[in-house]
Motif scaffolding. Structure first.
Motif: not given
Length: 579
Positions: A391, A394, A420, A512, A572, A576
Motif C-alpha cells: 500500500v 489510501i 490519504i 480504497t 486498512i 497499510a
C-alpha cells in the motif's frame, strides 16, 4: 414486479426566522408525498414547544435567529428527544460553515447550504433535491435505528424470561430432590409422631436424624412441642408461578386420592402413604425432566451505544471468492459484527405484537411512524479474497453522512505513513472548514488540495468543493491537480476521477474505502483499482446513513470486505501498517 416501500410520511419541523424561507421550504417538502411538515416556526424557543408534543423525526434548523439561535437550541432539542435528526441550514459563508460543523460535534447529523437570497432559493433545483434527499435519508436512518433497538429490547426480554424459567425449573428440581430424599427416609415411614421438647429430640435420637433431612420450609413450619407431617409440609410449600402442569398431570390430579384427615400423634395408614407418595412423585418427575432438558438460550444482543449514529454489524470479509454469508473467520471483528446483526434480526421475527406496536412510538412516547417495509435485497454479496498489497496510497470516497464517518475512520488511521486522498461530496467553503475539523478532531494534518501541491506521506488531502482532485506523476514527483471537468455521477468533486488518477500514478498499490453516500460514485473507479491489483473495502448497510455508494461497490463484486464504519480503520491498518 418490485415491492413499493410502504411507510407513513416522515415528520419534519422547519425552524427559520425568515417567513419567505419557511414558506418556500415548506412548499418544497409538502409537494413530496413522503414528507409531512408538522411545524414551521421562526426561532429555537418555538421549536422546543413543538418538540414537546412529540412525533418529530427531522428538524431543519437555521443558525442565526432571534430569541434563541440554532446553536443554543440544538442541545435543548436533543434533550427532549435524543433520536431526532437535526440538519443545520446556513448560507454559504465561512462563519456559518464553521458553526455547522461545530453543531455536528454537538449532535447535529448533517448540514444543508442555503442559497443566499430568496430568489436563488426559489429557483434552486439543486437545493431542493439535496434538501429532500437528506431529510428522507436521515428520517429513514432514524427509523432503522429504532427498529433495531426494539428488536434488541425484545430479544433481551425474551432471554431474561428464559433465564427466569430455567432458574425456576432448577429450583423446582432441587426442591423435588429434597422431598424425595426426605420421603425415602425409613424414619419417616415407620416412626409414629410423638410429643417432645422444642428441639424435637427423644431418647433414641431418631427424631433428630429425621429433622436433619427436612427442608428449610418444613423447619420453619415446625411448631413448638410438635413435629408437623412431611406430607402436609409438601402441600403447604408455595409452587413456582410459571411451572404449569403438563396435560397428563392435569388429568391425573382429580383421580388422586385425597389425604384423609389423620389425628395428630398417629401415622397415616401404609396404603394411604404409598398412594400419596406415588401421586406426588409424578409431577416431581416431570419437573425434574424439564430441568434436565432446559430450553435453548437465545444469543446475546449488545446494548445500544447512544452516542453513535451507526450500529456495529457486518457482512464478513475474506477467504476466497464467496458470498458474504460464507465469509472467512480471518477477520474476527467482522465475524463478531455479523453475529451482532443476526441476533436482532432473529429476535425481530419472534417479537410479540406488543413489541411491534411499540415501534410506532418515539423514545418520549410520541407518534413516530412505523418502520418501512423495505425492498428485498439485491442478492448475496460476493467478496474478493484478500491479498498482499504494497500500500502506497489510501483513498476514501463519501457523501451523505460522510463527515461523521470520516472523523471515525481517520481517528483510527493515526500513524499511517501513506498519503490519504479524500473526496467528500460537499460545496466550496464547507470543504475548507471540513479540512480544519479533520485536523482538529483526528490528529492528522488535513488540507484542501491545490494545483501542483506536492504529495507528502502521512498527510490527508481533501478535494475542494466544485473541483475534481487528481494525482499526477510518479515516485517523488507526484503532485495534485484540480480541474472543473464536467460532473461525474452528478458530482463535482467526484470519487471516480480521483481513483482513476491514483491507478495511473500508483498502479495497484492502493487501498480504497467507500463510505456512506447516495448514488454509485466510486464503483467504477474502485473497479479500476481492483483490476490494477489494489483492494476495496466498503462500509456496511447497517452503519451507513445511505447505502448507495458502498452498496454499489459491494454488489459490483469488487470488495474484499464489507465492514461497519468502526472496523474500517483497523482493516486498512492491517494492510497499510502504522503504529
Amino acid at each position: 414486479m418490485e415491492d413499493t416501500p410502504i411507510h407513513s410520511p416522515y415528520k419534519v419541523l422547519i425552524v427559520d426566522d425568515s417567513a419567505i424561507v419557511r414558506g418556500l421550504v415548506t412548499r418544497m417538502m409538502t409537494e413530496d408525498s413522503d414528507i409531512d411538515v408538522v411545524g414551521s416556526v421562526n426561532n429555537g424557543e418555538e421549536a422546543l414547544s413543538v418538540m414537546e408534543q412529540g412525533g418529530v423525526e427531522v428538524i431543519v434548523l437555521d443558525i442565526e435567529m432571534p430569541v434563541m439561535d440554532g446553536l443554543t437550541a440544538l442541545p435543548k432539542l436533543l434533550e427532549i428527544d435524543p433520536s431526532v435528526r437535526v440538519i443545520m441550514a446556513s448560507t454559504l459563508t465561512k462563519r456559518n460553515a464553521d458553526i455547522s460543523f461545530q453543531a455536528m460535534t454537538l449532535g447535529a447529523v448533517d448540514y444543508i447550504p442555503k442559497p443566499s437570497s430568496s430568489k436563488d432559493l426559489n429557483v434552486g433545483a439543486g437545493f431542493r433535491a439535496e434538501l429532500l434527499d437528506k431529510v428522507k435519508a436521515w428520517a429513514e436512518q432514524r427509523r432503522k435505528m429504532l427498529e433495531v433497538e426494539q428488536a434488541a429490547a425484545a430479544a433481551a426480554a425474551d432471554e431474561a424470561q428464559l433465564e427466569d424459567e430455567e432458574e425456576l425449573a432448577q429450583e423446582a428440581s432441587a426442591q423435588a430432590a429434597v422431598e424425595t430424599a426426605a420421603e425415602a427416609a425409613p424414619e419417616a415411614a415407620s416412626e409414629p409422631e410423638h410429643d417432645g421438647d422444642g428441639d424435637g429430640g427423644d431418647q433414641d435420637g431418631k427424631s433428630t436424624t429425621f429433622r436433619a433431612e427436612m427442608s428449610i420450609e418444613h423447619q420453619q413450619l415446625h411448631k413448638p412441642g410438635r413435629i408437623q407431617r412431611k406430607r402436609f409440609t409438601a402441600e403447604l410449600r408455595p409452587r413456582p408461578m410459571q411451572q404449569h402442569p403438563r396435560p397428563q398431570q392435569v388429568q391425573m390430579r382429580p383421580a388422586q386420592p385425597q389425604p384423609s384427615p389423620t389425628p395428630q400423634g398417629q401415622s397415616a395408614p401404609p396404603s394411604q402413604a404409598a398412594a400419596d407418595s406415588n401421586a406426588a412423585e409424578a409431577p416431581r418427575t416431570a419437573r425434574s425432566a424439564a430441568a434436565a432438558n432446559p430450553m435453548p438460550t437465545r444469543p446475546q444482543t449488545p446494548a445500544r451505544d447512544p452516542g453513535r449514529l451507526i450500529r456495529d454489524a457486518a457482512i464478513a470479509a475474506g477467504g476466497g471468492h464467496k458470498s458474504a454469508a460464507q465469509t472467512s473467520t480471518r477477520s474476527s471483528p467482522t465475524a463478531a459484527a455479523a453475529r451482532t446483526v443476526a441476533a436482532p434480526k432473529r429476535a425481530a421475527g419472534n417479537a410479540q405484537e406488543g413489541a411491534k406496536a411499540a415501534r410506532a412510538k418515539t423514545a418520549r412516547g410520541g407518534s413516530a411512524p412505523a418502520p418501512v417495509r423495505r425492498q428485498a435485497s439485491r442478492g448475496a454479496i460476493s467478496l474478493l479474497p484478500e491479498k498482499r498489497v504494497n500500500v502506497e496510497a489510501i483513498a476514501i470516497g463519501s457523501s451523505t453522512g460522510g463527515p461523521q464517518a470520516l472523523f471515525e475512520v481517520l481517528r483510527g488511521l493515526n500513524g499511517v505513513r501513506q498519503p490519504i486522498f479524500i473526496t467528500q461530496h460537499m460545496p466550496a467553503t464547507f470543504t475548507t472548514i471540513l479540512a480544519e475539523h479533520i485536523t482538529r478532531l483526528t490528529g492528522l494534518k488535513c488540507q484542501e488540495g491545490k494545483n501542483n501541491m506536492p504529495i507528502v506521506g502521512g498527510q490527508v488531502y481533501l478535494a475542494p468543493g466544485d473541483y475534481h482532485m487528481t494525482v499526477e506523476g510518479r515516485g517523488g514527483s507526484r503532485h495534485l491537480m484540480l480541474n472543473q471537468n464536467p460532473p461525474e455521477n452528478f458530482c463535482r468533486p467526484s470519487v471516480d476521477p480521483m481513483l482513476r488518477s491514483l491507478v495511473a500514478s500508483y498502479g495497484g498499490n492502493i487501498l480504497t474505502a467507500i463510505l456512506t453516500g447516495m448514488g454509485q460514485d466510486g464503483m467504477l473507479g474502485g473497479r479500476d483499482v481492483v483490476n490494477a491489483g489494489g483492494m476495496v473495502v466498503a462500509q456496511d448497510e447497517q452503519s451507513s446513513v445511505v447505502w448507495g455508494m458502498p452498496g454499489a461497490a459491494a454488489h459490483a463484486g469488487i470488495c474484499s470486505a464489507v465492514l461497519p464504519v468502526g472496523g474500517i480503520a483497523a482493516y486498512i491498518k492491517k494492510f497499510a501498517g502504522g503504529r
